[in-house]
Every structure is written in structure tokens, then in C-alpha cells.
Design a protein around this motif. Structure first.
Motif, mmCIF file in Angstrom:
data_model
loop_
_atom_site.group_PDB
_atom_site.id
_atom_site.type_symbol
_atom_site.label_atom_id
_atom_site.label_comp_id
_atom_site.label_asym_id
_atom_site.label_seq_id
_atom_site.Cartn_x
_atom_site.Cartn_y
_atom_site.Cartn_z
ATOM 1 N N UNK A 233 -39.933 -9.602 -8.949
ATOM 2 C CA UNK A 233 -40.250 -9.097 -10.157
ATOM 3 C C UNK A 233 -39.477 -9.463 -11.223
ATOM 4 N N UNK A 234 -38.206 -10.063 -11.081
ATOM 5 C CA UNK A 234 -37.354 -10.590 -12.183
ATOM 6 C C UNK A 234 -37.941 -11.866 -12.663
ATOM 7 N N UNK A 235 -38.455 -12.493 -11.353
ATOM 8 C CA UNK A 235 -39.210 -13.741 -11.822
ATOM 9 C C UNK A 235 -40.453 -13.822 -12.465
ATOM 10 N N UNK A 236 -41.293 -12.834 -12.183
ATOM 11 C CA UNK A 236 -42.443 -12.282 -12.830
ATOM 12 C C UNK A 236 -42.264 -12.067 -14.375
ATOM 13 N N UNK A 237 -40.990 -11.275 -14.577
ATOM 14 C CA UNK A 237 -40.628 -10.854 -15.770
ATOM 15 C C UNK A 237 -40.303 -11.901 -16.664
ATOM 16 N N UNK A 238 -39.692 -12.907 -16.424
ATOM 17 C CA UNK A 238 -39.155 -14.103 -16.769
ATOM 18 C C UNK A 238 -40.426 -15.115 -17.122
ATOM 19 N N UNK A 239 -41.503 -15.083 -16.299
ATOM 20 C CA UNK A 239 -42.405 -16.073 -16.269
ATOM 21 C C UNK A 239 -43.451 -15.348 -17.225
ATOM 22 N N UNK A 240 -43.617 -14.123 -17.348
ATOM 23 C CA UNK A 240 -44.788 -13.253 -18.012
ATOM 24 C C UNK A 240 -44.064 -12.400 -18.912
ATOM 25 N N UNK A 241 -43.144 -12.819 -19.902
ATOM 26 C CA UNK A 241 -42.447 -11.522 -20.774
ATOM 27 C C UNK A 241 -43.237 -10.880 -21.462
ATOM 28 N N UNK A 242 -44.632 -11.316 -21.711
ATOM 29 C CA UNK A 242 -45.297 -10.611 -22.666
ATOM 30 C C UNK A 242 -46.276 -9.565 -22.188
ATOM 31 N N UNK A 243 -46.084 -9.226 -20.739
ATOM 32 C CA UNK A 243 -46.979 -8.321 -19.907
ATOM 33 C C UNK A 243 -46.201 -7.085 -19.435
ATOM 34 N N UNK A 244 -46.588 -5.809 -20.177
ATOM 35 C CA UNK A 244 -45.845 -4.840 -20.275
ATOM 36 C C UNK A 244 -45.781 -4.026 -18.639
ATOM 37 N N UNK A 245 -47.102 -4.493 -17.706
ATOM 38 C CA UNK A 245 -46.939 -3.851 -16.513
ATOM 39 C C UNK A 245 -45.992 -4.550 -15.750
ATOM 40 N N UNK A 246 -45.757 -5.906 -15.937
ATOM 41 C CA UNK A 246 -44.600 -6.590 -15.171
ATOM 42 C C UNK A 246 -43.244 -5.864 -15.538
ATOM 43 N N UNK A 298 -42.192 -0.982 -25.723
ATOM 44 C CA UNK A 298 -42.109 -1.781 -26.887
ATOM 45 C C UNK A 298 -43.288 -2.866 -27.273
ATOM 46 N N UNK A 299 -43.619 -3.328 -25.982
ATOM 47 C CA UNK A 299 -44.833 -4.306 -26.114
ATOM 48 C C UNK A 299 -46.212 -3.584 -26.244
ATOM 49 N N UNK A 300 -46.314 -2.518 -25.618
ATOM 50 C CA UNK A 300 -47.388 -1.471 -25.704
ATOM 51 C C UNK A 300 -47.655 -1.040 -27.076
ATOM 52 N N UNK A 301 -46.485 -0.676 -27.642
ATOM 53 C CA UNK A 301 -46.677 -0.070 -29.128
ATOM 54 C C UNK A 301 -47.065 -1.299 -30.081
ATOM 55 N N UNK A 302 -46.598 -2.331 -29.937
ATOM 56 C CA UNK A 302 -46.822 -3.675 -30.546
ATOM 57 C C UNK A 302 -48.201 -3.703 -30.651
ATOM 58 N N UNK A 303 -48.784 -3.705 -29.283
ATOM 59 C CA UNK A 303 -50.207 -4.027 -29.142
ATOM 60 C C UNK A 303 -51.123 -2.826 -29.220
ATOM 61 N N UNK A 304 -50.439 -1.802 -29.686
ATOM 62 C CA UNK A 304 -51.321 -0.373 -29.841
ATOM 63 C C UNK A 304 -52.273 -0.006 -28.423
ATOM 64 N N UNK A 305 -51.587 -0.385 -27.420
ATOM 65 C CA UNK A 305 -52.110 0.013 -26.080
ATOM 66 C C UNK A 305 -51.678 1.109 -25.326
#
Length: 440
Positions: A233-246, A298-305
Motif C-alpha cells: 500500500x505504501x509503495x502504491x501511495x508513493x507511485x500513485x500519489x494523486x489517487x485518493x483511493x490508494x 484533500x485530493x477529493x475536495x480539490x477534484x470536487x469528487x
């Protein structure tokens, strides 16, 4: 990772170093080589070959200054040799368009750092390949633990209480499927990204859940699987930092893992969530998890998702993590979040969890109506937590005999030995809270 035993076995120090390097670098080595050969399964085989070569050379020549780069460069060279041996080089280069990759493969170790600028994208692409929807869930799990986690076939078999041959067959079939389907190491884009990412997150969470509450066997908790899932999970968070679900999944796993010390009593018996000593929870891990959840929001709010399923489940888990005592739990918010989760991803298990939250927010009678409606559908007829939750509600309403019958039925359905023993104790008249939330 190949076996380190045999007539050419490395010294203990070299073996430990090689095992540690492999665990950290296996995904990078495989991903980089896959970019050269265009075949995920072949890339994994070549990476394994590089490990074997290290096993032979390092005890004699010493451990390289950059062991990960050494393994990657060696695997690359083997890839080039394989291409040159199997097909006409110029035709192959024209087919896969990897002339630059082959040039980089010839670099000496000292010049290798410049060739790794895009390695994170390669590793992320390898994760997507290992979790490809063309594979069964079990195959995706085995391949991910092997290629991304660097686990041996033996380690995977031991973790899932199966045989090495079974795991090896799953991995072999999975690699063959990926090769036949032409699956390459690349990050999907556009409309394809969301479902493919969901497949990746599902695999990681399946690994975590098998460690958090083992479905079979003597142990209720398998810490090694939880740790590996969190690492992934931490590897994924580092590789895909813009994905809220990660970030949501990472937060969910870390919050659940933070309770590990409190979930098992002195005699090895399970301690249910509402009875746990919260001072034993890992509060540093909780803080890390809540920060991950904040990033997701924060990512969701920025994307209004709107929040996805893992962010919602992390939000539910955070309600428990923030409560200093069981009585301080915001059950009304938990019930509302489960309702939101059910609207996004309808599931009888989600509805069962909502019923548990309702039982504390509005009382057991309101929850029993929901549980009885679920039982009437027959969708959870083989799910032991349905009679377990129903037994708890009946016990809280004073219907002890009916409650005992439900606990006995739940025990007969449970496959995990520790959980079965707990349910049998409740059937014999023990008290305490249980249910889908009470599993801790």
C-alpha cells in the motif's frame, strides 16, 4: 526469490543481504526488464536468473556497492542475450521499439543510475500487469506477492496454508495468460484506469484481510501478511500519489493493523473491538493513517469528487480510532457512512455492518429488523457473521436461548479455529459484544 540452499549456497551474511535486496528490488528489476522484452512472465524469469547469478558471484567477488543496480543490469544483459539468441535482433527491435532500452542494457553499473529515471512508472505498470483482470483473484494475489513483494513460492504457500506446487502452478498459469494476452508493463489511462486500479487495490486488500482475520487454520492473525499488504500500500501511495483511493486503502489497513496487540488476549483468545484496551493500540500508526486519510480527502475536495469505497471504509475505521473509549464511538456517523458505502457498492455484508452500527446508535431492535430482512434474502446463508450478529442482538434483547442457538450455528459455519472457539464460548453462555464491527 529462488532458493538460497544447495551446493553453492551463499554465506549467511551474503544470503541475508541478497534476500533483503531482493525483497526491496524485485519489482524494479522485473519492471525494468519487462520494458526490454515486452513480456511480464519472461521478465520475471530473467530477474530470477540474475538472482541466481548473484548467489554464485557475490560470495566470491563480494557484495556490489549498488546491489540493486547490479541485479537490474545483469537481468537486462540476460534479456538482450535472450533476444539475440531467439530471434533476429533488428526484427525484434523493430517489433518492440526498444532500441534505446537495449543500449542502456549495455551500460556498466557505474552508469546505471541515469537509466532508472522512469523506473517508478515501470514498477507501477508491473503492479497493474500482475493484477490484470484476465487473471483469477488467487493468481493475481500470488503474482503480486511474487513480483512486487519479492516473496518466495514457499513463503506465499505458507502464508495461505497451501502447497508450494499449487502456488507455483498459479504463478506459471498467470504468466502464461499474460504472455498470451500480450499484457505489457504500462500504466492504463483514460476510462481504463479506474477499473484497473480497483483490481490492484482489491488484491492488496485481500492480502491484508487474510492476515487480519485468517479464514482458516489455527491463527486468527497473520502479521506477516498484514505487514506485506501495508508495504504494498505504501509503495502504491508513493507511485500513485494523486489517487485518493490508494491513500484511503492505506489509511484503512493501517488503522486496522494498529489494533493488533489489543486483539489477542494472554491465552491467544480474540479480544473483540469494544472490549479492547485502547492503550495497546499503535497510536503512531493511527496518526500516520489519519494523515493518509486527510490526503485522500484533500485530493477529493480539490477534484470536487465523491469518496470511493476505500476512503469511506477508512472514514469508518477512523471513527473507532479517534474514540478514546468504546462509549465515545460516533455510531450514528458510522451508520451513515455504511449507508453511503452501500449506495456506492451495494452488498449484504455492508448492510450487515450497518445493522451493527444501528444497534449502538438506535438500539438492537432496529438492527434486528435489518438483520432479519437480510436473513430472509438468503444471500448470506453461508456467512457465519450473520448468525453471530443476530445472536448478539438477541442476547442484548434478553432472548438468551435464541441467542445461544445462533452462536452455535455461527460456530458450525466458521472455518477459523480461534473464531470457532469464541463462538462456542458464547453459545455456552459467555457475554460480550460481537458482530461484524466487533471482530476488531
Amino acid at each position: 526469490m529462488p532458493s538460497t540452499t544447495g551446493p553453492q549456497a551463499a554465506t549467511p551474511d551474503v544470503q541475508r543481504t541478497l534476500e533483503a535486496v531482493w525483497r526491496m528490488e524485485a519489482a524494479k528489476v522485473t519492471a525494468v526488464v519487462a520494458r526490454v522484452v515486452g513480456d511480464v512472465g519472461l521478465a520475471e524469469d530473467l530477474a530470477q536468473d540474475a538472482f541466481v547469478q548473484a548467489l554464485e558471484q557475490w560470495p566470491r567477488d563480494g557484495i556490489p556497492t549498488k546491489p540493486g543496480a547490479w541485479l537490474t543490469a545483469t537481468a537486462r544483459r540476460r534479456a538482450v542475450d535472450r533476444i539475440r539468441r531467439d530471434v533476429n535482433l533488428s526484427a525484434k527491435l523493430q517489433q518492440v521499439g526498444h532500441l534505446e532500452e537495449l543500449r542502456v542494457a549495455e551500460l556498466a553499473e557505474g552508469d546505471f543510475d541515469a537509466a532508472l529515471e522512469d523506473v517508478d512508472d515501470d514498477v507501477l505498470g508491473l503492479v497493474f500487469a500482475a493484477c490484470h483482470p484476465a487473471l483469477t483473484a488467487q493468481a493475481r494475489i500470488c503474482l503480486t506477492l511474487r513480483m512486487i513483494g519479492g516473496l518466495t513460492t514457499r513463503e506465499i504457500a505458507r502464508a495461505f496454508l497451501t502447497t508450494e506446487s499449487t502456488v507455483a502452478q498459479r504463478i506459471s498459469r498467470a504468466k502464461k495468460t499474460l504472455s498470451q494476452d500480450g499484457v505489457t508493463v504500462e500504466v492504463p489511462s483514460g476510462a481504463e484506469l479506474a477499473p484497473r486500479l480497483a483490481s490492484v487495490l482489491e488484491v492488496v486488500y485481500l492480502v491484508f484481510n487474510e492476515g487480519y482475520a485468517a479464514t482458516t487454520g489455527r491463527d486468527w492473525v497473520r502479521g506477516d501478511l498484514m505487514e506485506e499488504a501495508i508495504r504494498l500500500g505504501r509503495v502504491l501511495a508513493a507511485l500513485a500519489p494523486a489517487e485518493p483511493e490508494v491513500h484511503g486503502l492505506l489509511a484503512l489497513m493501517e488503522i486496522q493493523a494498529s489494533r493488533t496487540r489489543a486483539r489477542i488476549g494472554r491465552d491467544g483468545e480474540p479480544v473483540l473491538l469494544l472490549e479492547q484496551d485502547r492503550s495497546l493500540w499503535d497510536h503512531a500508526l493511527i496518526r500516520h493513517a489519519l494523515a493518509a486519510l486527510d490526503r485522500a480527502v484533500a485530493l477529493l475536495e480539490a477534484a470536487r469528487s465523491s469518496a470511493g469505497p476505500y476512503v469511506l471504509q477508512a472514514a469508518i475505521a477512523s471513527c473507532h480510532a479517534r474514540a478514546r473509549t468504546a462509549d465515545a464511538t460516533d455510531w450514528a456517523r458510522i451508520a451513515a457512512l455504511y449507508a453511503q458505502l452501500g449506495g456506492l457498492r451495494p452488498s449484504p455484508v455492508v448492510e450487515l455492518n450497518r445493522a451493527v452500527a444501528l444497534s449502538y446508535a438506535k438500539g438492537p431492535e432496529a438492527a434486528l429488523e435489518v438483520v432479519d430482512a437480510l436473513a430472509a434474502t438468503g444471500e448470506l446463508s453461508d456467512y457465519h457473521l450473520l448468525p453471530s450478529v443476530r445472536g448478539d442482538l438477541l442476547e442484548r434483547l434478553g432472548h438468551d436461548e435464541q441467542a445461544r442457538a445462533e452462536f452455535a450455528r455461527a460456530a458450525s459455519m466458521a472455518q477459523n479455529d480461534v473464531e470457532k472457539a469464541l463462538l462456542l464460548r458464547r453459545a455456552d453462555g459467555a457475554t460480550g459484544a460481537t458482530g461484524a464491527q466487533g471482530a476488531g
